[in-house]
Scaffold this active site. Sequence first.
Site, PDB file in Angstrom:
ATOM      1  N   SER A 107       0.803  -0.808  -0.242  1.00 18.51           N
ATOM      2  CA  SER A 107       0.435  -0.072  -0.154  1.00 18.51           C
ATOM      3  C   SER A 107       0.328   1.086  -0.111  1.00 18.51           C
ATOM      4  O   SER A 107       1.822   1.192   0.691  1.00 18.51           O
ATOM      5  CB  SER A 107      -0.658   0.021   1.232  1.00 18.51           C
ATOM      6  OG  SER A 107      -1.582   1.619   1.471  1.00 18.51           O
ATOM      7  N   TYR A 137      -2.321  -0.131  10.579  1.00 15.11           N
ATOM      8  CA  TYR A 137      -2.020  -0.449   8.960  1.00 15.11           C
ATOM      9  C   TYR A 137      -1.088  -0.210   8.277  1.00 15.11           C
ATOM     10  O   TYR A 137      -0.763  -0.493   7.938  1.00 15.11           O
ATOM     11  CB  TYR A 137      -2.981   0.071   8.026  1.00 15.11           C
ATOM     12  CG  TYR A 137      -3.950  -0.648   6.860  1.00 15.11           C
ATOM     13  CD1 TYR A 137      -4.099  -1.824   5.819  1.00 15.11           C
ATOM     14  CD2 TYR A 137      -3.439   0.936   5.795  1.00 15.11           C
ATOM     15  CE1 TYR A 137      -3.883  -1.989   4.854  1.00 15.11           C
ATOM     16  CE2 TYR A 137      -3.860   0.147   4.500  1.00 15.11           C
ATOM     17  CZ  TYR A 137      -3.589  -0.795   3.935  1.00 15.11           C
ATOM     18  OH  TYR A 137      -3.629  -1.066   2.244  1.00 15.11           O
TER      19      TYR A 137
END
Length: 263
Positions: A140, A153
């Site tokens: 990501s 995250y």
Amino acid sequence: MTGPMGIDLAGKNAVVTGASRGIGLAVVRELVSCGARVLGGARTPSPALSEATPHTLAVDLATLDGPARLVEHAIGTFGGIDILINNVSGSESQDGGFLDVSEESWHREFEATFFSAVRATRAGLSSLVERRGSVVMVGSVHSRLPLPGVVAYSAAKSALASVTKALSEEFAPRGVRVNSVSPGLVRTAVWTGPDSEGAKLARQYGVSQEELLAGLPAQAGVTTGVFSEPEEIARLVVLVASGVLPNLTGAEIVLDGGMIKTL
């Protein structure tokens, strides 16, 4: 069978984690279109996944033994694996900042996003070495753009990027290429669903979800001003996994519409 990009994966066996929807489902479809046999693992395999491939397994990949069960099932079914796509993640968003993230949230995030990939890769490496295979981690942009609302995250994705480099350094000499693909904003149910982050933000700002999604990429710094589509990410993942670029290893390839501005 040759897929839309001219990639032929006939005779190759692949495992995809987090395969029931979004990027994972798109990757399964792309691999199948290129001729691969694909086992898709998810906590609850969706009807769409069952339509995409006859090989599915209901498994909680955030558990200690879940990833190994999935990989071992694939090896037992196919006789070995050539491609492992570690896609599953927790992606728990928080309304506050660092102090609002509970101990349980940190554990859930790392179990789903980081340890699932570590465990699946560990379980598959013997077969991947034997067949000179490929591992792709779906990362990501948040590994490089950590924000308070996704601090756990972001940290888990950063750890995944580090492991990608280390695995490549150790196993590329043994024929296994390990890379990561890091998407930016992707039009998935995380943003489009009725109870999604997109719906929550739309209510917060007093606009329709459609209005929010139309303007969100530009507000988030996406130069193109649009979301990536899951199919776009899937095509890149399959290209990286395929072996068409045999000397590509240890790389993080970002597909984010220009969201990351730094060198």
